[in-house]
Write an enzyme that holds these catalytic residues in place. Structure first.
Site, PDB file in Angstrom:
ATOM      1  N   HIS A   1      11.717 -20.814  -8.500  1.00 63.07           N
ATOM      2  CA  HIS A   1      12.158 -22.065  -8.949  1.00 63.07           C
ATOM      3  C   HIS A   1      13.199 -21.989 -10.052  1.00 63.07           C
ATOM      4  CE1 HIS A   1       9.959 -21.256 -12.867  1.00 63.07           C
ATOM      5  NE2 HIS A   1       9.082 -20.734 -12.015  1.00 63.07           N
TER       6      HIS A   1
ATOM      7  N   GLU B   1       2.059 -19.458  -8.248  1.00 61.47           N
ATOM      8  CA  GLU B   1       2.097 -18.476  -9.431  1.00 61.47           C
ATOM      9  C   GLU B   1       0.824 -17.998  -9.547  1.00 61.47           C
ATOM     10  OE1 GLU B   1       3.688 -16.301 -10.424  1.00 61.47           O
ATOM     11  OE2 GLU B   1       5.098 -16.881 -12.016  1.00 61.47           O
TER      12      GLU B   1
END
Length: 200
Positions: free
Chosen positions: A7, A87
């Site tokens: 990201h 994550e």
């Protein structure tokens, strides 16, 4: 083939705050990074034969959703969400500043092992198991056409598992927010975006 990207920059990246599974929006620079990486990914897709069809898979966290939306706009692909590429969960440390954790645990912060030491968080083995499961479920390499939008630690582990790297080599991998990785034929190639400047 896997096209992997992290990201774009988030508000908590700038603040040096531990994100884990918490939400933090992309900064204006992060939005530009997302668009630039989306363009690179679209170019890599365009170089390949039309079949087999491509898939776009993203972590369900907000920062990856924002980045995946930029990729979807450039490629026309629908976004599939898969928590296995999310994550690492950092437990009690999520939302706290890296500096305060480093001050409390200087011995951990001498290495990148600190990511896996958070009370209530995931271990390296936890992250490797779920990402390994994701990779195992992909088609054989000759039929594999997937863009993956993930994170820093998760992206490191994904690349490491693909390349068969030892743990320390995995932790030493770079995690840029302005580059795209192509995993193909047992090789990993990096494609960098054009330099992006902060807007005045």
């Amino acid at each position: 083939m896997i096209i992997l990207l992290r990201h774009g920059e988030t508000e908590w990246n700038v603040a040096r705050r531990i994100q884990g599974h918490q939400e933090s929006r992309l900064t204006p620079l992060g939005e530009r990074q997302a668009r630039a990486m989306a363009g690179l990914a679209a170019d890599l897709v365009a170089r390949e034969p039309a079949a087999p069809a491509w898939r776009l898979v993203s972590s369900p966290l907000g920062r990856t959703r924002q980045t995946a939306e930029a990729v979807a706009r450039r490629t026309g692909l629908p976004i599939e969400f898969d928590a296995r590429v999310a994550e690492i969960a950092c437990g009690e440390w999520e939302g706290r500043l890296r500096g305060e954790i480093a001050e409390a645990h200087p011995e951990l912060f001498a290495t990148r092992e600190w990511f896996f030491a958070a009370p209530g968080g995931e271990t390296y083995e936890d992250v490797a198991a779920r990402i390994g499961g994701f990779l195992a479920d992909l088609p054989p390499e000759a039929e594999r056409r997937v863009i993956v939008v993930s994170h820093g630690i998760a992206g490191r582990v994904l690349r490491g598992l693909y390349a068969g790297l030892p743990r320390q080599a995995v932790l030493d991998l770079e995690v840029p927010q302005d580059a795209v990785f192509r995993l193909m034929g047992g090789q990993i190639d990096r494609f960098d975006c054009e330099p992006l400047e902060e807007e005045a």
